[in-house]
Scaffold this motif. Sequence first.
Motif, short mmCIF file in Angstrom:
data_model
loop_
_atom_site.label_atom_id
_atom_site.label_comp_id
_atom_site.label_asym_id
_atom_site.label_seq_id
_atom_site.Cartn_x
_atom_site.Cartn_y
_atom_site.Cartn_z
N MET A 1 12.48 11.31 3.81
CA MET A 1 11.68 10.19 4.25
C MET A 1 12.51 8.91 4.13
O MET A 1 13.28 8.74 3.19
CB MET A 1 10.41 10.09 3.40
N LEU A 2 12.33 8.01 5.07
CA LEU A 2 13.00 6.72 5.05
C LEU A 2 12.68 5.99 3.75
O LEU A 2 11.54 5.99 3.30
CB LEU A 2 12.53 5.87 6.23
N THR A 3 13.69 5.40 3.13
CA THR A 3 13.47 4.58 1.95
C THR A 3 13.75 3.13 2.29
O THR A 3 14.47 2.83 3.24
CB THR A 3 14.35 5.03 0.76
N LEU A 4 13.19 2.23 1.50
CA LEU A 4 13.33 0.79 1.73
C LEU A 4 14.05 0.15 0.55
O LEU A 4 13.72 0.44 -0.60
CB LEU A 4 11.96 0.13 1.88
N THR A 5 15.00 -0.73 0.85
CA THR A 5 15.64 -1.49 -0.22
C THR A 5 14.71 -2.61 -0.65
O THR A 5 13.74 -2.93 0.04
CB THR A 5 16.97 -2.12 0.25
N ASP A 6 15.02 -3.24 -1.77
CA ASP A 6 14.23 -4.39 -2.23
C ASP A 6 14.25 -5.50 -1.19
O ASP A 6 13.24 -6.17 -0.96
CB ASP A 6 14.77 -4.92 -3.55
N GLY A 7 15.40 -5.70 -0.53
CA GLY A 7 15.50 -6.72 0.52
C GLY A 7 14.58 -6.43 1.68
O GLY A 7 13.91 -7.34 2.20
N ALA A 8 14.51 -5.17 2.10
CA ALA A 8 13.62 -4.80 3.20
C ALA A 8 12.16 -5.01 2.80
O ALA A 8 11.37 -5.52 3.59
CB ALA A 8 13.86 -3.35 3.61
N VAL A 9 11.81 -4.64 1.59
CA VAL A 9 10.43 -4.82 1.11
C VAL A 9 10.06 -6.30 1.16
O VAL A 9 9.00 -6.68 1.67
CB VAL A 9 10.26 -4.25 -0.32
N GLN A 10 10.94 -7.16 0.65
CA GLN A 10 10.66 -8.59 0.62
C GLN A 10 10.48 -9.16 2.03
O GLN A 10 9.54 -9.91 2.29
CB GLN A 10 11.78 -9.34 -0.10
N VAL A 11 11.39 -8.82 2.94
CA VAL A 11 11.33 -9.34 4.30
C VAL A 11 10.06 -8.84 5.01
O VAL A 11 9.35 -9.61 5.65
CB VAL A 11 12.60 -8.97 5.11
N ILE A 12 9.76 -7.56 4.90
CA ILE A 12 8.57 -7.01 5.56
C ILE A 12 7.31 -7.66 5.02
O ILE A 12 6.41 -8.05 5.78
CB ILE A 12 8.52 -5.47 5.41
N ARG A 13 7.24 -7.83 3.71
CA ARG A 13 6.06 -8.48 3.12
C ARG A 13 5.93 -9.92 3.60
O ARG A 13 4.83 -10.39 3.87
CB ARG A 13 6.13 -8.41 1.60
N THR A 14 7.04 -10.62 3.73
CA THR A 14 7.01 -12.00 4.22
C THR A 14 6.56 -12.05 5.68
O THR A 14 5.71 -12.86 6.05
CB THR A 14 8.40 -12.65 4.07
N VAL A 15 7.11 -11.17 6.50
CA VAL A 15 6.79 -11.16 7.93
C VAL A 15 5.32 -10.81 8.18
O VAL A 15 4.69 -11.33 9.10
CB VAL A 15 7.72 -10.17 8.68
N THR A 16 4.76 -9.94 7.35
CA THR A 16 3.40 -9.47 7.58
C THR A 16 2.36 -10.19 6.70
O THR A 16 1.20 -9.79 6.69
CB THR A 16 3.31 -7.95 7.34
N ALA A 17 2.75 -11.25 6.02
CA ALA A 17 1.86 -11.93 5.07
C ALA A 17 0.88 -12.91 5.73
O ALA A 17 0.06 -13.48 5.05
CB ALA A 17 2.68 -12.67 4.03
N ASN A 18 0.94 -13.08 7.02
CA ASN A 18 0.05 -14.02 7.72
C ASN A 18 -1.41 -13.63 7.46
O ASN A 18 -1.82 -12.52 7.79
CB ASN A 18 0.37 -13.99 9.21
N PRO A 19 -2.22 -14.55 6.91
CA PRO A 19 -3.61 -14.20 6.61
C PRO A 19 -4.45 -13.90 7.86
O PRO A 19 -5.53 -13.34 7.75
CB PRO A 19 -4.14 -15.43 5.87
N GLU A 20 -3.96 -14.27 9.03
CA GLU A 20 -4.69 -13.97 10.27
C GLU A 20 -4.47 -12.53 10.73
O GLU A 20 -5.16 -12.05 11.62
CB GLU A 20 -4.28 -14.95 11.36
N ILE A 53 3.98 7.02 7.97
CA ILE A 53 3.79 5.75 7.27
C ILE A 53 4.62 5.76 6.00
O ILE A 53 4.51 6.67 5.18
CB ILE A 53 2.31 5.52 6.93
N VAL A 54 5.47 4.74 5.88
CA VAL A 54 6.24 4.54 4.66
C VAL A 54 5.71 3.25 4.04
O VAL A 54 5.69 2.21 4.68
CB VAL A 54 7.75 4.41 4.96
N GLU A 55 5.25 3.34 2.79
CA GLU A 55 4.72 2.16 2.12
C GLU A 55 5.36 2.04 0.75
O GLU A 55 5.43 3.00 -0.01
CB GLU A 55 3.21 2.24 1.98
N GLU A 56 5.86 0.84 0.48
CA GLU A 56 6.49 0.58 -0.81
C GLU A 56 6.20 -0.85 -1.23
O GLU A 56 6.51 -1.79 -0.50
CB GLU A 56 8.00 0.81 -0.69
N GLU A 57 5.58 -1.01 -2.37
CA GLU A 57 5.27 -2.32 -2.94
C GLU A 57 4.57 -3.24 -1.95
O GLU A 57 4.86 -4.44 -1.86
CB GLU A 57 6.54 -2.98 -3.47
N GLY A 58 3.66 -2.70 -1.16
CA GLY A 58 2.90 -3.50 -0.21
C GLY A 58 3.56 -3.69 1.14
O GLY A 58 2.98 -4.29 2.04
#
Length: 96
Positions: A1-20, A53-58
Amino acid sequence: MLTLTDGAVQVIRTVTANPELPPETGIRIEPGVNGSDALRLSVAAAPEAGDQIVEEEGARVYLEPEVAQLLDDKTLDAQVDQQGEVEFTIAGGDAV
């Protein structure tokens, strides 16, 4: 299964954090257009039928089934340059 680095987790969380956006919003990776070897990455409100679906730290990544097989043993990383541009890479240096 695809794994995510800490950098990827941070960027994805930032990109998808829009409350809308819906809470299940993630990044979807699918084959490029016209049969190219490139992969296409986009923000997706939810997975499509058959997506892995790959999910890591949100951080959520939705993988189109063919892409899921291709990236099964890979690692997704992301970096933001000084201009604020995001670049996703897959272990081995292939840019997405």
